[in-house]
Design a protein around this motif. Structure first.
Motif, PDB file in Angstrom:
ATOM      1  N   VAL A  45      40.344  44.477  50.899  1.00 39.28           N
ATOM      2  CA  VAL A  45      40.997  43.767  49.802  1.00 39.28           C
ATOM      3  C   VAL A  45      39.927  43.230  48.882  1.00 39.28           C
ATOM      4  CG1 VAL A  45      42.463  41.820  49.168  1.00 39.28           C
ATOM      5  CG2 VAL A  45      42.978  43.159  51.220  1.00 39.28           C
ATOM      6  N   GLU A  46      40.098  43.442  47.585  1.00 38.85           N
ATOM      7  CA  GLU A  46      39.139  42.931  46.617  1.00 38.85           C
ATOM      8  C   GLU A  46      39.769  41.824  45.788  1.00 38.85           C
ATOM      9  OE1 GLU A  46      36.918  45.595  44.266  1.00 38.85           O
ATOM     10  OE2 GLU A  46      36.778  47.132  45.807  1.00 38.85           O
ATOM     11  N   ASN A  47      38.960  40.865  45.420  1.00 35.25           N
ATOM     12  CA  ASN A  47      39.397  39.776  44.566  1.00 35.25           C
ATOM     13  C   ASN A  47      38.332  39.560  43.506  1.00 35.25           C
ATOM     14  OD1 ASN A  47      40.591  37.593  43.414  1.00 35.25           O
ATOM     15  ND2 ASN A  47      40.372  36.226  45.169  1.00 35.25           N
ATOM     16  N   ALA A  48      38.708  39.752  42.233  1.00 33.82           N
ATOM     17  CA  ALA A  48      37.762  39.621  41.116  1.00 33.82           C
ATOM     18  C   ALA A  48      36.542  40.519  41.313  1.00 33.82           C
ATOM     19  CB  ALA A  48      37.337  38.164  40.957  1.00 33.82           C
ATOM     20  N   GLY A  49      36.767  41.732  41.886  1.00 31.65           N
ATOM     21  CA  GLY A  49      35.683  42.678  42.056  1.00 31.65           C
ATOM     22  C   GLY A  49      34.837  42.456  43.289  1.00 31.65           C
ATOM     23  N   LEU A  50      35.128  41.429  44.064  1.00 35.79           N
ATOM     24  CA  LEU A  50      34.351  41.144  45.267  1.00 35.79           C
ATOM     25  C   LEU A  50      35.067  41.716  46.478  1.00 35.79           C
ATOM     26  CD1 LEU A  50      33.373  37.419  44.576  1.00 35.79           C
ATOM     27  CD2 LEU A  50      31.982  39.471  44.193  1.00 35.79           C
ATOM     28  N   LEU A  51      34.344  42.438  47.319  1.00 35.26           N
ATOM     29  CA  LEU A  51      34.916  43.020  48.522  1.00 35.26           C
ATOM     30  C   LEU A  51      34.963  41.954  49.612  1.00 35.26           C
ATOM     31  CD1 LEU A  51      35.940  45.453  50.123  1.00 35.26           C
ATOM     32  CD2 LEU A  51      33.569  45.996  50.680  1.00 35.26           C
ATOM     33  N   ARG A  89      40.377  53.862  48.113  1.00 34.01           N
ATOM     34  CA  ARG A  89      39.697  53.523  46.874  1.00 34.01           C
ATOM     35  C   ARG A  89      39.717  52.010  46.689  1.00 34.01           C
ATOM     36  NH1 ARG A  89      42.984  57.782  43.044  1.00 34.01           N
ATOM     37  NH2 ARG A  89      41.989  59.717  43.742  1.00 34.01           N
ATOM     38  N   ARG A  90      38.609  51.460  46.276  1.00 37.37           N
ATOM     39  CA  ARG A  90      38.532  50.012  46.076  1.00 37.37           C
ATOM     40  C   ARG A  90      39.252  49.623  44.791  1.00 37.37           C
ATOM     41  NH1 ARG A  90      32.335  48.312  47.799  1.00 37.37           N
ATOM     42  NH2 ARG A  90      32.497  48.975  49.973  1.00 37.37           N
ATOM     43  N   THR A  91      40.143  48.669  44.906  1.00 38.11           N
ATOM     44  CA  THR A  91      40.929  48.230  43.759  1.00 38.11           C
ATOM     45  C   THR A  91      41.494  46.853  44.060  1.00 38.11           C
ATOM     46  OG1 THR A  91      42.871  48.687  42.402  1.00 38.11           O
ATOM     47  CG2 THR A  91      42.963  49.402  44.673  1.00 38.11           C
ATOM     48  N   ASP A  92      41.815  46.125  43.012  1.00 39.43           N
ATOM     49  CA  ASP A  92      42.455  44.820  43.206  1.00 39.43           C
ATOM     50  C   ASP A  92      43.945  44.880  42.876  1.00 39.43           C
ATOM     51  OD1 ASP A  92      42.297  45.121  40.508  1.00 39.43           O
ATOM     52  OD2 ASP A  92      41.233  43.249  40.102  1.00 39.43           O
ATOM     53  N   GLN A  93      44.507  46.082  42.851  1.00 40.23           N
ATOM     54  CA  GLN A  93      45.944  46.232  42.612  1.00 40.23           C
ATOM     55  C   GLN A  93      46.748  45.641  43.765  1.00 40.23           C
ATOM     56  OE1 GLN A  93      46.299  50.545  42.051  1.00 40.23           O
ATOM     57  NE2 GLN A  93      46.968  50.142  39.956  1.00 40.23           N
ATOM     58  N   ILE A  95      49.366  45.523  46.805  1.00 41.34           N
ATOM     59  CA  ILE A  95      49.530  46.541  47.842  1.00 41.34           C
ATOM     60  C   ILE A  95      50.717  47.451  47.542  1.00 41.34           C
ATOM     61  CG2 ILE A  95      50.900  45.007  49.302  1.00 41.34           C
ATOM     62  CD1 ILE A  95      48.463  47.816  50.399  1.00 41.34           C
ATOM     63  N   THR A  96      51.772  46.936  46.925  1.00 38.65           N
ATOM     64  CA  THR A  96      52.919  47.793  46.615  1.00 38.65           C
ATOM     65  C   THR A  96      52.540  48.866  45.598  1.00 38.65           C
ATOM     66  OG1 THR A  96      53.628  46.109  45.015  1.00 38.65           O
ATOM     67  CG2 THR A  96      54.688  46.095  47.189  1.00 38.65           C
ATOM     68  N   ASP A  97      51.728  48.487  44.604  1.00 41.12           N
ATOM     69  CA  ASP A  97      51.269  49.476  43.622  1.00 41.12           C
ATOM     70  C   ASP A  97      50.372  50.515  44.279  1.00 41.12           C
ATOM     71  OD1 ASP A  97      52.649  48.052  41.748  1.00 41.12           O
ATOM     72  OD2 ASP A  97      50.888  47.173  40.786  1.00 41.12           O
ATOM     73  N   ARG A  98      49.538  50.072  45.213  1.00 43.71           N
ATOM     74  CA  ARG A  98      48.631  50.990  45.893  1.00 43.71           C
ATOM     75  C   ARG A  98      49.404  51.988  46.748  1.00 43.71           C
ATOM     76  NH1 ARG A  98      43.678  47.579  48.408  1.00 43.71           N
ATOM     77  NH2 ARG A  98      42.818  49.690  48.623  1.00 43.71           N
ATOM     78  N   LEU A  99      50.437  51.513  47.420  1.00 44.74           N
ATOM     79  CA  LEU A  99      51.254  52.413  48.240  1.00 44.74           C
ATOM     80  C   LEU A  99      51.971  53.442  47.371  1.00 44.74           C
ATOM     81  CD1 LEU A  99      52.818  49.855  50.764  1.00 44.74           C
ATOM     82  CD2 LEU A  99      51.081  51.590  51.281  1.00 44.74           C
ATOM     83  N   GLU A 100      52.515  53.000  46.256  1.00 40.92           N
ATOM     84  CA  GLU A 100      53.205  53.925  45.360  1.00 40.92           C
ATOM     85  C   GLU A 100      52.242  54.963  44.793  1.00 40.92           C
ATOM     86  OE1 GLU A 100      56.442  53.706  41.728  1.00 40.92           O
ATOM     87  OE2 GLU A 100      54.978  52.086  41.935  1.00 40.92           O
ATOM     88  N   SER A 101      51.064  54.520  44.375  1.00 44.24           N
ATOM     89  CA  SER A 101      50.073  55.457  43.847  1.00 44.24           C
ATOM     90  C   SER A 101      49.641  56.459  44.904  1.00 44.24           C
ATOM     91  CB  SER A 101      48.846  54.688  43.331  1.00 44.24           C
ATOM     92  OG  SER A 101      49.188  53.869  42.226  1.00 44.24           O
ATOM     93  N   ALA A 102      49.496  55.989  46.141  1.00 42.63           N
ATOM     94  CA  ALA A 102      49.089  56.876  47.232  1.00 42.63           C
ATOM     95  C   ALA A 102      50.155  57.933  47.508  1.00 42.63           C
ATOM     96  CB  ALA A 102      48.795  56.067  48.489  1.00 42.63           C
TER      97      ALA A 102
END
Length: 217
Positions: A45-51, A89-93, A95-102
């Motif tokens: 999980v990233e927050n403001a670009g920080l892993l 892929r690292r992203t701050d989206q 989780i629902t958006d990430r699942l849909e994109s996947a």
């Protein structure tokens, strides 16, 4: 018919969250090959670009290749691999958006593979994925692969099948008892239909000793 199952056991409520994964699979009695594929992994999980290494989401996937179409085993394996690749892929989206994109990425992977390998044209698979973050369970599915929540000895179905039989039951055209033996009960939706909106999200709060069970029908 084959079945695959992933069990996610919610650990103690204190951070970091402990999640245990287990898998069982069998090719069934009617198929000559096992067309199921499954995976379990963590995504950062990233927050403001920080892993944030200490804050991770656990994801489990089950895909069930459709035996009536060519390349069922290839379809499920490819869908799981593409889905996992997209989520890592690292992203701050959210989780629902990430699942849909996947899910959409997995759909494109199947479509593009069929273009380059014509003998796989029409290959299809269902897919159900669960993501555990904090005390929340997020689900996305296409087809009749299911997710259940097991709590205090009782199982609750969290997903609704994308199938002709389910539609008939929803429209009061077929009873649940008759649906069990209906000859077209295995006519289902799949990743091929995901761009037309045939996929669903589900969200549930989970507690200690809960189990989320993913099953490929």
């Amino acid at each position: 018919m084959t079945q695959s199952m992933y069990s996610l056991t919610h650990g103690a409520q204190a951070a970091p969250l402990a999640v245990a994964c287990g898998q069982a699979t069998h090719r069934g009695r009617q198929r000559h090959e096992n067309q199921d594929c499954a995976a379990c992994f963590e995504i950062p999980v990233e927050n403001a670009g920080l892993l944030l290494d200490w804050q991770r989401t656990t994801v489990a996937i089950v895909a069930d290749g459709m035996g009536g179409a060519p390349g069922g085993a290839r379809a499920s394996a490819l869908a799981v691999a593409a889905f996992q690749f997209a989520l890592l892929r690292r992203t701050d989206q959210p989780i629902t958006d990430r699942l849909e994109s996947a899910l959409q990425f997995a759909h494109r992977a199947l479509a593009e593979t069929a273009v380059h390998e014509p003998h796989l044209e029409g290959m299809r698979t269902t897919l159900v994925a669960a993501a555990v973050t904090g005390n929340q369970l997020y689900l996305i599915h296409a087809g009749d692969s299911r997710a259940y929540l097991v709590r205090n000895g009782s199982a609750y179905q969290l997903t609704v099948d994308h199938s002709w039989v389910q539609d008939a039951q929803d429209n009061n055209e077929l009873s649940a008892a008759d649906a069990r033996f209906y000859p077209y009960r295995f006519s289902v939706g799949n990743l091929e239909d995901c761009f037309s909106g045939l996929y669903d999200f589900t969200n549930a709060e989970i507690f200690r000793d809960d189990h989320a069970v993913l099953i490929g029908e």
